[in-house]
Design an enzyme around this catalytic site. Structure first.
Site, PDB file in Angstrom:
ATOM      1  N   CYS A  96       0.791  -1.241   0.331  1.00 26.29           N
ATOM      2  CA  CYS A  96      -0.078   0.015   0.047  1.00 26.29           C
ATOM      3  C   CYS A  96       0.979   1.264  -0.087  1.00 26.29           C
ATOM      4  O   CYS A  96       1.455   1.642  -1.109  1.00 26.29           O
ATOM      5  CB  CYS A  96      -0.991   0.000   1.172  1.00 26.29           C
ATOM      6  SG  CYS A  96      -2.168   1.146   1.063  1.00 26.29           S
ATOM      7  N   HIS A 226      -3.719  -5.385   1.101  1.00 28.63           N
ATOM      8  CA  HIS A 226      -2.964  -5.485   2.240  1.00 28.63           C
ATOM      9  C   HIS A 226      -2.989  -7.101   2.745  1.00 28.63           C
ATOM     10  O   HIS A 226      -3.747  -7.390   3.414  1.00 28.63           O
ATOM     11  CB  HIS A 226      -3.448  -4.794   3.480  1.00 28.63           C
ATOM     12  CG  HIS A 226      -3.324  -3.240   3.372  1.00 28.63           C
ATOM     13  ND1 HIS A 226      -2.212  -2.889   4.177  1.00 28.63           N
ATOM     14  CD2 HIS A 226      -3.858  -2.280   2.794  1.00 28.63           C
ATOM     15  CE1 HIS A 226      -2.157  -1.528   4.125  1.00 28.63           C
ATOM     16  NE2 HIS A 226      -3.332  -1.114   3.288  1.00 28.63           N
ATOM     17  N   GLU A 228      -1.334  -8.479   5.194  1.00 30.41           N
ATOM     18  CA  GLU A 228      -1.183  -8.565   6.500  1.00 30.41           C
ATOM     19  C   GLU A 228      -2.599  -8.298   7.147  1.00 30.41           C
ATOM     20  O   GLU A 228      -2.762  -8.717   8.520  1.00 30.41           O
ATOM     21  CB  GLU A 228      -0.304  -7.738   7.048  1.00 30.41           C
ATOM     22  CG  GLU A 228      -0.627  -6.362   7.256  1.00 30.41           C
ATOM     23  CD  GLU A 228      -0.775  -5.431   5.926  1.00 30.41           C
ATOM     24  OE1 GLU A 228      -0.500  -5.874   5.037  1.00 30.41           O
ATOM     25  OE2 GLU A 228      -0.925  -4.318   6.202  1.00 30.41           O
TER      26      GLU A 228
END
Lengths: 264, 80
Positions: A96, A226, A228
């Site tokens: 990002c 993302h 994560e």
């Protein structure tokens, strides 16, 4: 699995807010991970690490352009070390805001570092901050970041950004990305068909539905979604039902660890 | 020397912020066909030579203020 011989550096600066989740994801897979602020990064020897992550957030308030200030600061402070790091084939992941940083620093899409960026992540075509789950298709599974996936596999990973519309400086640069198989992820429909720019499946209006690319050598990768935030099953929208143990983002971190284990 | 640097999208580049602003102005009844949004930086540069200052500002645009993929820029000296 004995990944704890591998070391990762997660950089942070004012406005970074995904450093901790990124660290948790890497540590879950056994990678020793340190979060280091830009103000003290000069005391570190980057070559002690196998992986550097530029995590998501709003570095320097997204002033000037998202990622621009951090990108240039990285060049001013770390250029020589970073060039060596890349040349040695060590891994860099930008998520990002981290992707925006790598683009603005001229680290992507080339090899090494170029003073002038040749790609941009412009304002979303919706003129809004887009925070939603998207589907991305694996276009190339022969890079350190995608080995744990099948080519053509569809991953569900969320985005959260206002500036993610991928642009290249020229048609030629786009063609080169295609030719070199540097496009790793493209936004698609949930069934895996091309999104062809269709909103909200392509959430930002990116050229050729591009969600993530790597460098020519493949050891630097930037992506807007993302991973994560889709690592554990409990992070998924179905968390309150019977979520799977892991989300699709896990596969990106797993790929990195698999790659390190087989080549380092 | 006081300078003004204006950074805006290159002609033909999609400007979602401008489009939304134009729409909102039209909603208010203003006869607006298009809006292009840019950024203005007012700089105090510590050089006294005009030529040198222009060159510095140009360099600033190339290195930070503009991304050549999508941005154009213009530079103006406001006062010595």
């Amino acid at each position: 699995m004995n990944a704890n011989r591998f070391k990762a550096l997660v950089l942070r600066t004012g406005g970074t807010n995904c450093d901790l989740e990124t660290k948790v994801a890497l540590e879950e897979l056994g990678v020793k991970t340190e979060i280091v602020h830009m103000n003290s990064v000069e005391k570190k020897n980057l070559l002690e690490y196998h992986l550097i992550v530029f995590p998501g957030g709003f570095s320097y308030g997204d002033y000037v352009r998202a990622g621009a200030v951090w990108g240039k600061r990285v060049l001013a402070k770390l250029r020589t070390q970073l060039e060596k790091f890349i040349e040695e084939g060590r891994l860099i992941l930008g998520i990002c805001n981290g992707f925006q940083v790598l683009a603005e620093a001229g680290v992507l899409p080339g090899n090494g570092v170029s003073e002038t960026p040749s790609i941009a992540l412009a304002n979303n075509s919706s003129a809004k901050y887009e925070c939603r789950w998207v589907w991305i298709r694996v276009e190339n599974n022969e890079t350190p970041f995608t080995t744990a996936m099948r080519k053509g596999e569809v991953l569900r990973i969320p985005v959260g950004h206002a500036e993610g519309r991928f642009l290249t400086g020229s048609e030629e640069i786009l063609n080169e990305l295609k030719r070199n198989e540097q496009i790793l992820f493209r936004y698609v429909l949930p069934n895996g068909d091309d999104a062809n720019g269709l909103y909200p499946y392509n959430p930002n209006g990116s050229t050729y539905d591009i969600a993530g690319i790597c460098s020519k050598k493949g050891n630097v990768m930037g992506m807007m979604p993302h991973p994560e935030r889709a690592f554990f099953g409990w992070q998924l929208p179905e968390w309150s039902g019977r979520p799977p143990e892991r989300g699709d983002g896990w596969k990106i971190f797993k790929s990195i660890v698999d790659y390190l284990e087989s080549y380092r | 020397m006081r300078m003004k640097v204006e950074v805006r999208l290159k002609p033909g580049h999609f400007d979602p912020e401008g489009d939304v602003t134009a729409k909102s102005l039209r909603d208010l009844g203003f006869p607006v066909s298009t809006v292009k949004v840019g950024k203005v930086y007012i700089l105090e540069v510590e050089v006294s030579d005009r030529k040198e200052a222009l060159k510095l500002a140009e360099d600033m645009c190339k290195k930070l203020l503009a991304n050549p993929v999508k941005d154009d820029y213009s530079i103006e000296v406001l006062s010595p």
